[in-house]
Design a protein around this motif. Structure first.
Motif, PDB file in Angstrom:
ATOM      1  N   THR A 171       5.296   7.036  79.999  1.00  0.00           N
ATOM      2  CA  THR A 171       4.494   8.219  80.319  1.00  0.00           C
ATOM      3  C   THR A 171       4.163   8.998  79.050  1.00  0.00           C
ATOM      4  OG1 THR A 171       6.542   9.428  80.677  1.00  0.00           O
ATOM      5  CG2 THR A 171       5.488   8.508  82.628  1.00  0.00           C
ATOM      6  N   HIS A 172       4.934   8.739  77.973  1.00  0.00           N
ATOM      7  CA  HIS A 172       4.739   9.471  76.713  1.00  0.00           C
ATOM      8  C   HIS A 172       4.733   8.534  75.520  1.00  0.00           C
ATOM      9  CE1 HIS A 172       6.149  12.587  79.445  1.00  0.00           C
ATOM     10  NE2 HIS A 172       5.637  13.484  78.631  1.00  0.00           N
ATOM     11  N   ARG A 173       4.034   8.955  74.448  1.00  0.00           N
ATOM     12  CA  ARG A 173       4.119   8.230  73.172  1.00  0.00           C
ATOM     13  C   ARG A 173       4.712   9.198  72.147  1.00  0.00           C
ATOM     14  NH1 ARG A 173      -0.946   5.269  71.750  1.00  0.00           N
ATOM     15  NH2 ARG A 173       0.047   3.790  73.141  1.00  0.00           N
ATOM     16  N   VAL A 174       5.679   8.706  71.394  1.00  0.00           N
ATOM     17  CA  VAL A 174       6.307   9.510  70.345  1.00  0.00           C
ATOM     18  C   VAL A 174       5.959   8.864  69.007  1.00  0.00           C
ATOM     19  CG1 VAL A 174       8.496  10.358  69.412  1.00  0.00           C
ATOM     20  CG2 VAL A 174       8.204  10.116  71.888  1.00  0.00           C
ATOM     21  N   GLU A 175       5.504   9.683  68.048  1.00  0.00           N
ATOM     22  CA  GLU A 175       5.165   9.172  66.714  1.00  0.00           C
ATOM     23  C   GLU A 175       5.793  10.062  65.658  1.00  0.00           C
ATOM     24  OE1 GLU A 175       0.949   8.648  66.255  1.00  0.00           O
ATOM     25  OE2 GLU A 175       0.917   6.955  67.662  1.00  0.00           O
ATOM     26  N   PHE A 176       6.354   9.445  64.605  1.00  0.00           N
ATOM     27  CA  PHE A 176       6.877  10.233  63.474  1.00  0.00           C
ATOM     28  C   PHE A 176       6.810   9.396  62.199  1.00  0.00           C
ATOM     29  CE2 PHE A 176      10.514   8.115  65.419  1.00  0.00           C
ATOM     30  CZ  PHE A 176      11.209   7.583  64.339  1.00  0.00           C
ATOM     31  N   CYS A 177       6.815  10.083  61.048  1.00  0.00           N
ATOM     32  CA  CYS A 177       6.811   9.416  59.744  1.00  0.00           C
ATOM     33  C   CYS A 177       8.154   9.650  59.060  1.00  0.00           C
ATOM     34  CB  CYS A 177       5.705   9.978  58.848  1.00  0.00           C
ATOM     35  SG  CYS A 177       4.141   9.176  59.220  1.00  0.00           S
ATOM     36  N   ALA A 178       8.612   8.640  58.341  1.00  0.00           N
ATOM     37  CA  ALA A 178       9.893   8.790  57.654  1.00  0.00           C
ATOM     38  C   ALA A 178       9.863   8.036  56.328  1.00  0.00           C
ATOM     39  CB  ALA A 178      11.005   8.246  58.527  1.00  0.00           C
ATOM     40  N   ASP A 179      10.702   8.500  55.381  1.00  0.00           N
ATOM     41  CA  ASP A 179      10.860   7.777  54.111  1.00  0.00           C
ATOM     42  C   ASP A 179      11.540   6.446  54.402  1.00  0.00           C
ATOM     43  OD1 ASP A 179       9.843   9.944  52.779  1.00  0.00           O
ATOM     44  OD2 ASP A 179      11.815  10.889  52.534  1.00  0.00           O
ATOM     45  N   ASN A 180      11.249   5.440  53.536  1.00  0.00           N
ATOM     46  CA  ASN A 180      11.865   4.132  53.734  1.00  0.00           C
ATOM     47  C   ASN A 180      13.301   4.154  53.223  1.00  0.00           C
ATOM     48  OD1 ASN A 180       9.380   3.161  54.656  1.00  0.00           O
ATOM     49  ND2 ASN A 180       8.665   3.028  52.542  1.00  0.00           N
ATOM     50  N   THR A 181      14.211   4.593  54.053  1.00  0.00           N
ATOM     51  CA  THR A 181      15.613   4.670  53.623  1.00  0.00           C
ATOM     52  C   THR A 181      16.468   3.990  54.672  1.00  0.00           C
ATOM     53  OG1 THR A 181      15.885   6.728  54.817  1.00  0.00           O
ATOM     54  CG2 THR A 181      15.288   6.919  52.497  1.00  0.00           C
ATOM     55  N   GLU A 182      17.736   3.832  54.316  1.00  0.00           N
ATOM     56  CA  GLU A 182      18.662   3.255  55.301  1.00  0.00           C
ATOM     57  C   GLU A 182      18.741   4.165  56.523  1.00  0.00           C
ATOM     58  OE1 GLU A 182      22.256   2.697  52.973  1.00  0.00           O
ATOM     59  OE2 GLU A 182      20.960   1.701  51.513  1.00  0.00           O
ATOM     60  N   HIS A 183      18.524   5.457  56.262  1.00  0.00           N
ATOM     61  CA  HIS A 183      18.587   6.396  57.377  1.00  0.00           C
ATOM     62  C   HIS A 183      17.581   6.008  58.472  1.00  0.00           C
ATOM     63  CE1 HIS A 183      19.130  10.003  59.671  1.00  0.00           C
ATOM     64  NE2 HIS A 183      17.841  10.264  59.598  1.00  0.00           N
ATOM     65  N   LEU A 184      16.394   5.552  58.051  1.00  0.00           N
ATOM     66  CA  LEU A 184      15.377   5.136  59.020  1.00  0.00           C
ATOM     67  C   LEU A 184      15.888   3.949  59.835  1.00  0.00           C
ATOM     68  CD1 LEU A 184      12.575   5.295  60.312  1.00  0.00           C
ATOM     69  CD2 LEU A 184      11.698   3.912  58.442  1.00  0.00           C
ATOM     70  N   ASP A 185      16.528   2.990  59.133  1.00  0.00           N
ATOM     71  CA  ASP A 185      17.067   1.817  59.849  1.00  0.00           C
ATOM     72  C   ASP A 185      18.089   2.245  60.902  1.00  0.00           C
ATOM     73  OD1 ASP A 185      15.497   0.291  58.239  1.00  0.00           O
ATOM     74  OD2 ASP A 185      17.073  -0.152  56.778  1.00  0.00           O
ATOM     75  N   THR A 186      18.900   3.220  60.560  1.00  0.00           N
ATOM     76  CA  THR A 186      19.915   3.717  61.505  1.00  0.00           C
ATOM     77  C   THR A 186      19.235   4.339  62.723  1.00  0.00           C
ATOM     78  OG1 THR A 186      21.151   4.327  59.527  1.00  0.00           O
ATOM     79  CG2 THR A 186      22.028   5.102  61.633  1.00  0.00           C
ATOM     80  N   VAL A 187      18.221   5.171  62.458  1.00  0.00           N
ATOM     81  CA  VAL A 187      17.493   5.823  63.556  1.00  0.00           C
ATOM     82  C   VAL A 187      16.852   4.772  64.466  1.00  0.00           C
ATOM     83  CG1 VAL A 187      15.508   7.306  64.115  1.00  0.00           C
ATOM     84  CG2 VAL A 187      17.085   7.976  62.303  1.00  0.00           C
ATOM     85  N   LEU A 188      16.207   3.773  63.839  1.00  0.00           N
ATOM     86  CA  LEU A 188      15.534   2.726  64.622  1.00  0.00           C
ATOM     87  C   LEU A 188      16.525   1.945  65.473  1.00  0.00           C
ATOM     88  CD1 LEU A 188      12.835   1.377  62.134  1.00  0.00           C
ATOM     89  CD2 LEU A 188      12.460   2.770  64.165  1.00  0.00           C
ATOM     90  N   SER A 189      17.711   1.633  64.894  1.00  0.00           N
ATOM     91  CA  SER A 189      18.667   0.850  65.680  1.00  0.00           C
ATOM     92  C   SER A 189      19.192   1.680  66.865  1.00  0.00           C
ATOM     93  CB  SER A 189      19.809   0.322  64.815  1.00  0.00           C
ATOM     94  OG  SER A 189      20.585   1.409  64.380  1.00  0.00           O
TER      95      SER A 189
END
Length: 354
Positions: free
Chosen positions: A142-160
């Motif tokens: 019902t919704h789309r969420v979009e965000f931008c992030a620096d290419n860091t390990e932190h992004l990998d953690t968020v994605l997992s």
């Protein structure tokens, strides 16, 4: 004449008007099905399936009744000879007659009941008061969420962590340049429930959170399809002329008229909002010179009149029944004359002027 089996015919009827266009409260489609194989030679059209109409269908050897109003609406707990609705089912099955009801699917389609009703106003253009949405798109969430992030390990953690949330789909990552920096743009579709979890996760990092966009996904509207119609007449016409036109179109000697506050029979009608059947909920709050429907509650009529809107009521099924002869001609073409189509002669509005 090549016959059609019931399943082929039902499939063809569903192609003529998708049942997905019917209102969620409605009970549409095949309601009574004799044991297969069932061949249909005669399709019998009626607005209301009463016992008198059922006897006519039996007499005329109908194989399928298309009843605009669903004769089975609230669930039946038994099928006996005790109530008239149960007796309809008994008679249908004894005589191997199927029953199909399209109801609000036929209200919504561009070539349906409301479109036929607009013809009573004379030359006009019309749009639906409550447009229908496309049944299939967007496919998920019902919704789309979009965000931008620096290419860091932190992004990998968020994605997992995002991947562990239920009811998430279409998760994509794309390289993006934001203010001259290389970043990753993440996009995902989710349900209302998953949205709360995604937001809770992203809000742990204020940088990510402040760059988050949430889009509400809405299905596209279908042109000329939906409940009710708002009609703009090519030339304004007096209320008395419109009344005569409607009586002539619906073949009625009388209609009921409530004149809007400050209006007379000579007042011009330029915009008319209409809805076949019982139109209060569809017409409420619409700006127009005239409301045209079958029936409205006393208080809804008073409301319209107080707002300067005149109301024409024709009784519920009188605003629908005349469509059946037009339907017969359209279905003959749609079904390539494979079945014999007849319109009930016994079907009539239960109310008369005494």
């Amino acid at each position: 004449r090549s016959l059609m089996n019931l399943r082929e015919l039902v499939s063809a009827l569903n192609d003529f008007a998708s049942l997905s266009l019917a209102e969620s409260w409605d009970n549409v489609g095949l309601l009574v099905e004799p044991s297969p194989p069932h061949t249909v030679n005669t399709l019998f059209l009626t607005n209301d399936l009463t016992e008198e109409v059922m006897e006519e269908a039996v007499e005329k050897k109908a194989d399928l009744i298309l009843s605009y109003h669903p004769p089975i609406f609230t669930p039946l707990k038994r099928v006996t000879w005790k109530t008239w609705k149960e007796r309809l089912v008994v008679r249908a099955l004894e005589h191997r007659i199927g029953i199909y009801s399209p109801h609000t699917a036929y209200d919504a389609i561009p070539h349906g009941v409301n479109n036929w009703l607009t013809k009573g106003l004379g030359a006009c253009t019309s749009i639906p008061l409550h447009p229908s949405t496309a049944p299939s798109y967007p496919a998920e969430g019902t919704h789309r969420v979009e965000f931008c992030a620096d290419n860091t390990e932190h992004l990998d953690t968020v994605l997992s962590k995002i991947k562990d949330i239920q009811e998430i789909s279409c998760l994509t990552t794309l390289p993006a340049r934001v203010e001259g920096e290389d970043q990753t743009r993440v996009s995902l579709n989710c349900s209302q429930k998953a949205l709360l979890e995604v937001v809770a996760l992203l809000s742990q990092n204020s940088l990510l959170y402040h760059k988050t966009e949430i889009l509400l996904l809405q299905k596209p509207l279908l042109p000329h399809t939906g409940m009710g119609r708002l009609c703009t007449l090519s030339e304004p016409v007096s209320l008395s002329d419109i009344t005569e036109r409607i009586k002539s179109h619906l073949k009625l000697p009388h209609i009921r008229l409530a004149m809007g506050m400050g209006k007379t029979l000579d007042s011009p009608v330029k915009k008319a909002a209409l809805c076949a059947g019982s139109g209060s909920s569809v017409l409420k709050g619409m700006e127009a010179d005239l409301y045209l429907t079958g029936e409205m509650s006393h208080h809804d009529v008073l409301d319209a009149v107080a707002n300067g809107i005149s109301v024409i009521l024709c009784e519920h099924s009188n605003t629908e029944r005349g469509f059946l002869s037009e339907l017969r001609d359209m279905l003959a073409v749609h079904l390539r004359n494979k079945v014999n189509i007849i319109v009930s002669e016994k079907d009539r509005d239960p109310l008369q002027v005494a």
